[in-house]
Design an enzyme around this catalytic site. Structure first.
Site, PDB file in Angstrom:
ATOM      1  N   GLY A  45      15.347 -15.519  36.916  1.00  0.00           N
ATOM      2  CA  GLY A  45      15.655 -15.218  35.524  1.00  0.00           C
ATOM      3  C   GLY A  45      16.928 -15.825  34.966  1.00  0.00           C
ATOM      4  O   GLY A  45      17.026 -16.113  33.778  1.00  0.00           O
ATOM      5  N   ASP A 104      19.692  -3.855  33.719  1.00  0.00           N
ATOM      6  CA  ASP A 104      18.826  -2.811  33.175  1.00  0.00           C
ATOM      7  C   ASP A 104      19.251  -1.482  33.811  1.00  0.00           C
ATOM      8  O   ASP A 104      20.213  -0.878  33.352  1.00  0.00           O
ATOM      9  CB  ASP A 104      17.378  -3.213  33.488  1.00  0.00           C
TER      10      ASP A 104
HETATM   11  P1  IMP Z   1      17.732  -3.560  37.261  1.00  0.00           P
HETATM   12  O1  IMP Z   1      17.824  -3.584  38.762  1.00  0.00           O
HETATM   13  O2  IMP Z   1      16.944  -2.390  36.780  1.00  0.00           O
HETATM   14  O3  IMP Z   1      19.069  -3.664  36.574  1.00  0.00           O
HETATM   15  O4  IMP Z   1      16.842  -4.767  36.816  1.00  0.00           O
HETATM   16  C1  IMP Z   1      17.176  -6.026  37.065  1.00  0.00           C
HETATM   17  C2  IMP Z   1      16.009  -6.985  36.956  1.00  0.00           C
HETATM   18  O5  IMP Z   1      14.843  -6.441  36.335  1.00  0.00           O
HETATM   19  C3  IMP Z   1      16.459  -8.109  36.060  1.00  0.00           C
HETATM   20  O6  IMP Z   1      17.170  -9.079  36.775  1.00  0.00           O
HETATM   21  C4  IMP Z   1      15.154  -8.596  35.507  1.00  0.00           C
HETATM   22  O7  IMP Z   1      14.578  -9.540  36.406  1.00  0.00           O
HETATM   23  C5  IMP Z   1      14.282  -7.364  35.434  1.00  0.00           C
HETATM   24  N1  IMP Z   1      14.289  -6.811  34.050  1.00  0.00           N
HETATM   25  C6  IMP Z   1      14.946  -5.719  33.609  1.00  0.00           C
HETATM   26  N2  IMP Z   1      14.739  -5.519  32.295  1.00  0.00           N
HETATM   27  C7  IMP Z   1      13.943  -6.519  31.884  1.00  0.00           C
HETATM   28  C8  IMP Z   1      13.384  -6.898  30.599  1.00  0.00           C
HETATM   29  O8  IMP Z   1      13.578  -6.256  29.551  1.00  0.00           O
HETATM   30  N3  IMP Z   1      12.600  -8.004  30.591  1.00  0.00           N
HETATM   31  C9  IMP Z   1      12.372  -8.763  31.712  1.00  0.00           C
HETATM   32  N4  IMP Z   1      12.879  -8.466  32.917  1.00  0.00           N
HETATM   33  C10 IMP Z   1      13.651  -7.347  33.008  1.00  0.00           C
END
Ligand code: IMP
Ligand code: MG
Length: 176
Positions: A45, A104
Site C-alpha cells: 500500500g 486504521d
Molecule cells: P490497521 O492494522 O488496522 O491499522 O490497518 C492497517 C492496514 O489495513 C493498512 O496498512 C491497510 O493496508 C489496511 N487498511 C486499513 N484501512 C483501510 C482502508 O480504508 N482502505 C484500504 N485499506 C485499509
C-alpha cells in the site's frame, strides 16, 4: 473508466498528495539533518506515497520494504501481525522512518514498530499518508501525517479493496 465497485468522490488529487509529500519531505529533511536515515515502506500500500516522499527528502536516505499481514476477521486487523517480507538493510545506529499507507486500528504499525525497534536502530518514527483516528484500537500515533480521513473505506494511491484500485492516481473511497 469502469470499475466493479462504486468509487466515491475524489478526496485528494495526485497534485494535493505530491504537495503534501513535499511538505513532509522538507520536515523530515530538517528533523534528520546530518543523520543516517532508512525509509521502510510497507508493501504494497505505501509504494506510491513512498515514491513521492523519498523524492522530496534532501538527505542520503536508504530505502527498504516490509510486508506484514495480520490475522483478523474480515476488514479489521488483529494484534497478531505476521511478517511476509523482511528488510534486508542493517538498521544498527540508523534512524528508521516507517512509511505506511494508512493507520486504521493501529495494530499493524504498532507491531511493526516494536519489531523494528529490536533491530538496533537509533530511533523509529512513523510517516503515514493517511490517518483514520476514529477506528484506533491501540495507542499509536503517526509522527508525520499526510491527511486525516473520516471513517470511510479508502481506495487508491496504493490502498486496495481485494487487491484492486491501488493504481488509482487519487484517493477516494468505496460507496456503500
Ligand atoms: P490497521 O492494522 O488496522 O491499522 O490497518 C492497517 C492496514 O489495513 C493498512 O496498512 C491497510 O493496508 C489496511 N487498511 C486499513 N484501512 C483501510 C482502508 O480504508 N482502505 C484500504 N485499506 C485499509
Ligand atoms: Mg492493505
Amino acid at each position: 473508466m469502469e470499475h466493479t465497485d462504486t468509487i466515491g468522490k475524489i478526496l485528494f488529487t495526485q497534485e494535493q498528495i505530491w504537495r503534501r509529500a513535499e511538505e513532509l519531505g522538507q520536515e523530515i529533511s530538517e528533523d534528520y539533518a546530518g543523520e543516517q536515515v532508512v525509509l521502510i515502506g510497507t508493501l504494497k500500500g505505501a509504494v506510491p506515497f513512498m515514491a513521492d516522499l523519498m523524492k522530496n527528502i534532501s538527505l542520503d536516505v536508504e530505502i527498504d520494504f516490509v510486508a506484514a499481514s495480520s490475522y483478523g476477521s474480515g476488514t479489521e486487523s488483529s494484534g497478531e501481525v505476521i511478517l511476509k517480507h523482511d528488510i534486508t538493510l542493517d538498521l544498527t545506529d540508523k534512524h528508521v522512518i516507517l512509511v505506511e499507507d494508512i493507520i486504521d486500528t493501529g495494530n499493524t504499525i504498532k507491531a511493526l514498530k516494536a519489531y523494528l525497534q529490536k533491530r538496533g536502530p537509533k530511533s523509529v518514527s512513523i510517516c503515514t499518508l493517511l490517518d483514520k483516528p476514529a477506528r484506533r484500537k491501540v495507542d499509536v500515533k503517526g509522527d508525520y501525517i499526510g491527511f486525516v480521513v473520516e471513517d470511510l473505506f479508502i481506495v487508491g494511491y496504493g490502498l486496495d479493496f481485494n487487491q484492486k484500485y491501488r493504481n488509482l492516481p487519487y484517493i477516494s473511497y468505496l460507496e456503500g
